[in-house]
Design a protein around this motif. Sequence first.
Motif, mmCIF file in Angstrom:
data_model
loop_
_atom_site.group_PDB
_atom_site.id
_atom_site.type_symbol
_atom_site.label_atom_id
_atom_site.label_comp_id
_atom_site.label_asym_id
_atom_site.label_seq_id
_atom_site.Cartn_x
_atom_site.Cartn_y
_atom_site.Cartn_z
ATOM 1 N N ALA A 139 16.496 34.623 15.728
ATOM 2 C CA ALA A 139 17.171 34.600 14.418
ATOM 3 C C ALA A 139 18.572 34.011 14.558
ATOM 4 O O ALA A 139 19.024 33.231 13.713
ATOM 5 C CB ALA A 139 17.241 36.016 13.850
ATOM 6 N N VAL A 140 19.260 34.359 15.634
ATOM 7 C CA VAL A 140 20.612 33.832 15.860
ATOM 8 C C VAL A 140 20.561 32.314 16.053
ATOM 9 O O VAL A 140 21.347 31.570 15.460
ATOM 10 C CB VAL A 140 21.275 34.521 17.076
ATOM 11 N N LEU A 141 19.596 31.863 16.849
ATOM 12 C CA LEU A 141 19.458 30.413 17.066
ATOM 13 C C LEU A 141 19.203 29.687 15.753
ATOM 14 O O LEU A 141 19.772 28.624 15.493
ATOM 15 C CB LEU A 141 18.325 30.140 18.068
ATOM 16 N N GLN A 142 18.381 30.283 14.927
ATOM 17 C CA GLN A 142 18.072 29.670 13.633
ATOM 18 C C GLN A 142 19.328 29.555 12.776
ATOM 19 O O GLN A 142 19.548 28.555 12.102
ATOM 20 C CB GLN A 142 17.022 30.510 12.918
ATOM 21 N N GLU A 143 20.175 30.587 12.834
ATOM 22 C CA GLU A 143 21.423 30.543 12.065
ATOM 23 C C GLU A 143 22.367 29.473 12.589
ATOM 24 O O GLU A 143 23.226 28.982 11.863
ATOM 25 C CB GLU A 143 22.101 31.914 12.083
ATOM 26 N N PHE A 144 22.232 29.112 13.867
ATOM 27 C CA PHE A 144 23.009 28.005 14.426
ATOM 28 C C PHE A 144 22.342 26.656 14.110
ATOM 29 O O PHE A 144 22.803 25.619 14.574
ATOM 30 C CB PHE A 144 23.153 28.150 15.944
ATOM 31 N N GLY A 145 21.240 26.699 13.365
ATOM 32 C CA GLY A 145 20.557 25.461 13.006
ATOM 33 C C GLY A 145 19.641 24.956 14.094
ATOM 34 O O GLY A 145 19.280 23.782 14.110
ATOM 35 N N THR A 146 19.270 25.830 15.012
ATOM 36 C CA THR A 146 18.462 25.416 16.147
ATOM 37 C C THR A 146 17.045 25.959 16.006
ATOM 38 O O THR A 146 16.841 27.178 16.006
ATOM 39 C CB THR A 146 19.099 25.929 17.471
ATOM 40 N N GLN A 147 16.102 25.060 15.848
ATOM 41 C CA GLN A 147 14.709 25.464 15.690
ATOM 42 C C GLN A 147 14.043 25.490 17.066
ATOM 43 O O GLN A 147 13.982 24.467 17.726
ATOM 44 C CB GLN A 147 13.957 24.462 14.791
ATOM 45 N N ILE A 148 13.582 26.652 17.466
ATOM 46 C CA ILE A 148 12.883 26.759 18.744
ATOM 47 C C ILE A 148 11.384 26.783 18.444
ATOM 48 O O ILE A 148 10.918 27.661 17.711
ATOM 49 C CB ILE A 148 13.286 28.051 19.494
ATOM 50 N N PRO A 149 10.632 25.830 19.008
ATOM 51 C CA PRO A 149 9.187 25.841 18.766
ATOM 52 C C PRO A 149 8.585 27.196 19.141
ATOM 53 O O PRO A 149 9.011 27.815 20.128
ATOM 54 C CB PRO A 149 8.663 24.738 19.690
ATOM 55 N N GLU A 150 7.644 27.625 18.351
ATOM 56 C CA GLU A 150 6.985 28.927 18.551
ATOM 57 C C GLU A 150 6.487 29.078 19.991
ATOM 58 O O GLU A 150 6.547 30.147 20.583
ATOM 59 C CB GLU A 150 5.822 29.041 17.551
ATOM 60 N N ALA A 151 6.018 27.958 20.569
ATOM 61 C CA ALA A 151 5.398 28.016 21.901
ATOM 62 C C ALA A 151 6.423 28.174 23.033
ATOM 63 O O ALA A 151 6.060 28.468 24.163
ATOM 64 C CB ALA A 151 4.577 26.760 22.133
ATOM 65 N N LYS A 152 7.682 27.975 22.728
ATOM 66 C CA LYS A 152 8.696 28.039 23.776
ATOM 67 C C LYS A 152 9.145 29.467 24.047
ATOM 68 O O LYS A 152 9.286 30.260 23.123
ATOM 69 C CB LYS A 152 9.922 27.216 23.352
ATOM 70 N N GLN A 153 9.408 29.762 25.321
ATOM 71 C CA GLN A 153 9.972 31.062 25.667
ATOM 72 C C GLN A 153 11.484 31.021 25.469
ATOM 73 O O GLN A 153 12.127 30.021 25.811
ATOM 74 C CB GLN A 153 9.668 31.365 27.149
ATOM 75 N N VAL A 154 12.049 32.088 24.917
ATOM 76 C CA VAL A 154 13.509 32.196 24.823
ATOM 77 C C VAL A 154 13.978 33.167 25.914
ATOM 78 O O VAL A 154 13.477 34.283 26.018
ATOM 79 C CB VAL A 154 13.959 32.688 23.435
ATOM 80 N N ARG A 155 14.911 32.686 26.718
ATOM 81 C CA ARG A 155 15.432 33.495 27.824
ATOM 82 C C ARG A 155 16.933 33.692 27.607
ATOM 83 O O ARG A 155 17.694 32.731 27.637
ATOM 84 C CB ARG A 155 15.177 32.756 29.139
ATOM 85 N N VAL A 156 17.326 34.925 27.364
ATOM 86 C CA VAL A 156 18.738 35.235 27.121
ATOM 87 C C VAL A 156 19.374 35.695 28.427
ATOM 88 O O VAL A 156 18.767 36.459 29.181
ATOM 89 C CB VAL A 156 18.872 36.359 26.060
#
Lengths: 94, 222
Positions: B155-172
């Motif tokens: 959600a934070v990435l989306q607010e920065f205008g960054t679309q992460i493809p569903e298939a991608k893993q997000v690693r914080v």
Amino acid sequence: MEARFQPGDRVRILDRDQPGHVRTPIYVRGKTGVIERIVGSFPNPELLAVGHSGLPYKMLYRVNFAQSELWDDYDGKPEDTLEIEIYEHWLAPA
Amino acid sequence: MSETHEHAHDHEHPPHAHDGKPIQEDALPPLEAHVLETAVRELLIEKGVISSDDIRRSIEERESRNPALGAKIVARAWADPEFKSKLMNESDEALLTFGINMSPMELCVVENTQEVHNMVVCTLCSCYPRPVLGIPPAWYKRRDYRSRAVREPRAVLQEFGTQIPEAKQVRVHDSNADLRYLVLPQRPDGTEGWDEEQLAKLVTRDSMIGVSDALTPAEIED
């Protein structure tokens, strides 16, 4: 200094209440993760912050968690992870 | 700073409520830590351990760092596989070629790929790879970014205008202790054969924190 844990080991973060300059955030306490890598030994920040030398040094690890382990209602992908640095005296085998 | 603030009007004045007062008043008493810092600093100078000029120079050096430096490092990693391997595995040595010494911290470089998107946050305070990127942006230190980046990164990435493809893993990466983190963004398509100087123009501060991707060639046209 010998590392008590190796990459791939499952570990639990100790869930203790400790005041002071503690670098283990509350949201990972009591949670189970996997050692991602051994970072090396560093001065103990809990002592360093109050005017001591930080000795004895503590082994520091990067621990990888599934986000679903950290948050019951995590709504991202099941593969999403979080990695964080944890000192050895906050870790127990899991 | 003067409480009276005479306000000579040799500048254009924006239309806002001002009431003849400075925008930020130094009304609060200094923090205990500030008083302690001043006392220690004055003692060190008085005893000849360090000079005022040493302190000034050190502040100047720290504040001269900015994301352009990080962009050069990323561009070289994109252009030179051997440098990239060194940066990922022995970052100390790789950074020395840019005159950067991270000590006593270490730089941990995390690479974005087709499968993984990395983003960096410091939930406990504002740890940031300052020798490489300079001073962190204000939002990086804010409580909402710090608490939400670990809790709902997509959600934070989306607010920065960054679309992460569903298939991608997000690693914080929570930068909570002795490492500092630099995201190596994915090299954009259509940059084959570009030299380091051209590539560096695609690398933004935010792409090295991981809240956005690098720019595309189309985005830097004209």
